[in-house]
Motif scaffolding. Sequence first.
Motif, PDB file in Angstrom:
ATOM      1  N   TYR A   1      -1.694   3.862  -6.009  1.00 37.07           N
ATOM      2  CA  TYR A   1      -1.412   3.210  -4.732  1.00 37.07           C
ATOM      3  C   TYR A   1      -1.165   1.733  -4.998  1.00 37.07           C
ATOM      4  O   TYR A   1      -1.619   1.196  -6.002  1.00 37.07           O
ATOM      5  CB  TYR A   1      -2.608   3.328  -3.771  1.00 37.07           C
ATOM      6  N   TYR A   2      -0.474   1.106  -4.066  1.00 33.27           N
ATOM      7  CA  TYR A   2      -0.338  -0.339  -4.146  1.00 33.27           C
ATOM      8  C   TYR A   2      -0.399  -0.933  -2.740  1.00 33.27           C
ATOM      9  O   TYR A   2      -0.256  -0.224  -1.745  1.00 33.27           O
ATOM     10  CB  TYR A   2       0.950  -0.751  -4.864  1.00 33.27           C
ATOM     11  N   SER A   3      -0.616  -2.234  -2.715  1.00 31.44           N
ATOM     12  CA  SER A   3      -0.718  -2.943  -1.446  1.00 31.44           C
ATOM     13  C   SER A   3       0.035  -4.258  -1.570  1.00 31.44           C
ATOM     14  O   SER A   3      -0.221  -5.040  -2.487  1.00 31.44           O
ATOM     15  CB  SER A   3      -2.183  -3.211  -1.111  1.00 31.44           C
ATOM     16  N   MET A   4       0.935  -4.481  -0.634  1.00 32.38           N
ATOM     17  CA  MET A   4       1.722  -5.707  -0.687  1.00 32.38           C
ATOM     18  C   MET A   4       1.051  -6.847   0.069  1.00 32.38           C
ATOM     19  O   MET A   4       1.457  -8.005  -0.064  1.00 32.38           O
ATOM     20  CB  MET A   4       3.135  -5.445  -0.161  1.00 32.38           C
ATOM     21  N   ASN A   5       0.053  -6.526   0.877  1.00 37.11           N
ATOM     22  CA  ASN A   5      -0.721  -7.560   1.551  1.00 37.11           C
ATOM     23  C   ASN A   5      -1.827  -6.885   2.362  1.00 37.11           C
ATOM     24  O   ASN A   5      -1.951  -5.658   2.376  1.00 37.11           O
ATOM     25  CB  ASN A   5       0.168  -8.418   2.463  1.00 37.11           C
ATOM     26  N   VAL A   6      -2.613  -7.671   3.062  1.00 42.71           N
ATOM     27  CA  VAL A   6      -3.713  -7.129   3.857  1.00 42.71           C
ATOM     28  C   VAL A   6      -3.173  -6.116   4.859  1.00 42.71           C
ATOM     29  O   VAL A   6      -2.156  -6.354   5.514  1.00 42.71           O
ATOM     30  CB  VAL A   6      -4.456  -8.268   4.582  1.00 42.71           C
ATOM     31  N   GLU A   7      -3.854  -4.966   4.922  1.00 40.88           N
ATOM     32  CA  GLU A   7      -3.523  -3.885   5.850  1.00 40.88           C
ATOM     33  C   GLU A   7      -2.179  -3.219   5.557  1.00 40.88           C
ATOM     34  O   GLU A   7      -1.692  -2.439   6.373  1.00 40.88           O
ATOM     35  CB  GLU A   7      -3.542  -4.386   7.310  1.00 40.88           C
ATOM     36  N   VAL A   8      -1.575  -3.509   4.401  1.00 41.71           N
ATOM     37  CA  VAL A   8      -0.308  -2.878   4.014  1.00 41.71           C
ATOM     38  C   VAL A   8      -0.502  -2.156   2.693  1.00 41.71           C
ATOM     39  O   VAL A   8      -0.683  -2.789   1.651  1.00 41.71           O
ATOM     40  CB  VAL A   8       0.826  -3.913   3.871  1.00 41.71           C
ATOM     41  N   THR A   9      -0.495  -0.821   2.739  1.00 34.53           N
ATOM     42  CA  THR A   9      -0.657  -0.039   1.515  1.00 34.53           C
ATOM     43  C   THR A   9       0.429   1.015   1.454  1.00 34.53           C
ATOM     44  O   THR A   9       0.979   1.424   2.481  1.00 34.53           O
ATOM     45  CB  THR A   9      -2.038   0.646   1.444  1.00 34.53           C
ATOM     46  N   ASP A  10       0.726   1.471   0.230  1.00 30.59           N
ATOM     47  CA  ASP A  10       1.755   2.482   0.064  1.00 30.59           C
ATOM     48  C   ASP A  10       1.452   3.324  -1.161  1.00 30.59           C
ATOM     49  O   ASP A  10       0.755   2.884  -2.089  1.00 30.59           O
ATOM     50  CB  ASP A  10       3.135   1.842  -0.070  1.00 30.59           C
ATOM     51  N   LYS A  11       1.972   4.557  -1.150  1.00 35.91           N
ATOM     52  CA  LYS A  11       1.712   5.487  -2.232  1.00 35.91           C
ATOM     53  C   LYS A  11       2.536   5.133  -3.464  1.00 35.91           C
ATOM     54  O   LYS A  11       3.691   4.732  -3.364  1.00 35.91           O
ATOM     55  CB  LYS A  11       2.061   6.913  -1.791  1.00 35.91           C
ATOM     56  N   GLY A  12       1.915   5.347  -4.619  1.00 32.63           N
ATOM     57  CA  GLY A  12       2.633   5.247  -5.880  1.00 32.63           C
ATOM     58  C   GLY A  12       3.082   6.625  -6.330  1.00 32.63           C
ATOM     59  O   GLY A  12       3.415   7.477  -5.511  1.00 32.63           O
ATOM     60  N   ASP A  13       3.012   6.838  -7.621  1.00 35.32           N
ATOM     61  CA  ASP A  13       3.482   8.119  -8.170  1.00 35.32           C
ATOM     62  C   ASP A  13       2.507   9.262  -8.012  1.00 35.32           C
ATOM     63  O   ASP A  13       2.912  10.409  -7.873  1.00 35.32           O
ATOM     64  CB  ASP A  13       3.740   7.944  -9.671  1.00 35.32           C
ATOM     65  N   VAL A  14       1.221   8.974  -8.072  1.00 32.29           N
ATOM     66  CA  VAL A  14       0.212  10.031  -8.097  1.00 32.29           C
ATOM     67  C   VAL A  14      -0.908   9.764  -7.092  1.00 32.29           C
ATOM     68  O   VAL A  14      -2.070   9.616  -7.454  1.00 32.29           O
ATOM     69  CB  VAL A  14      -0.363  10.206  -9.523  1.00 32.29           C
ATOM     70  N   PRO A  15      -0.617   9.765  -5.796  1.00 28.31           N
ATOM     71  CA  PRO A  15      -1.625   9.381  -4.808  1.00 28.31           C
ATOM     72  C   PRO A  15      -2.575  10.507  -4.394  1.00 28.31           C
ATOM     73  O   PRO A  15      -3.602  10.240  -3.754  1.00 28.31           O
ATOM     74  CB  PRO A  15      -0.763   8.972  -3.616  1.00 28.31           C
TER      75      PRO A  15
END
Lengths: 112, 113
Positions: free
Chosen positions: B47-61
Amino acid sequence: EDQVTQSPEALRLQEGESSSLNCSYTVSGLRGLFWYRQDPGKGPEFLFTLYSAGEEKEKERLKATLTKKESFLHITAPKPEDSATYLCAVRLVVDSSYKLIFGSGTRLLVRP
Amino acid sequence: EAQVTQNPRYLITVTGKKLTVTCSQNMNHEYMSWYRQDPGLGLRQIYYSMNVEVTDKGDVPEGYKVSRKEKRNFPLILESPSPNQTSLYFCASSLGTAVETQYFGPGTRLLVL
């Protein structure tokens, strides 16, 4: 399919014997290629970022270059302390978000 | 000293017992990410997060959750760990997504029995 391949898997050099590591990629929407060094039991340590074909970056005995299909990490006159695993990674844009794909690394051993 | 810290560094647990691995950075970085590293497979982004309260799936979530309530912290949650989640986990942070050096934490070695 987006893919990053590093070669060779392992490389043994004598101290002072220059060589190159390869990172080839088949991806669309490239937004940067990164090189890292990883010592056993530790997290990767950032070395270089390359963004466009023809770009080169240097740091001490290391030089990274980038073409449209691959990147090379050139090691000039290596020393035993250069022994580590070297990782490359590419960052892509997928559906308006970023995705990072790592190669499996090249294990470098430099003998005195 | 600028750093990314992870805790615990080593963890042995049993299948199904919820666990959290903490990650904290002191560099005011917007971007944070979790990876797992397995022999022959390299580093894969979870997973990754570009900022507070913003997260997104990576390759293996699958099997993982994250949250980003504060800029400095990005915990990784395994609600019901399974043996195939045995791995070496790294947290990383960077100033931005366009021009950055990505700093990695020291790693957390997890064994799920």
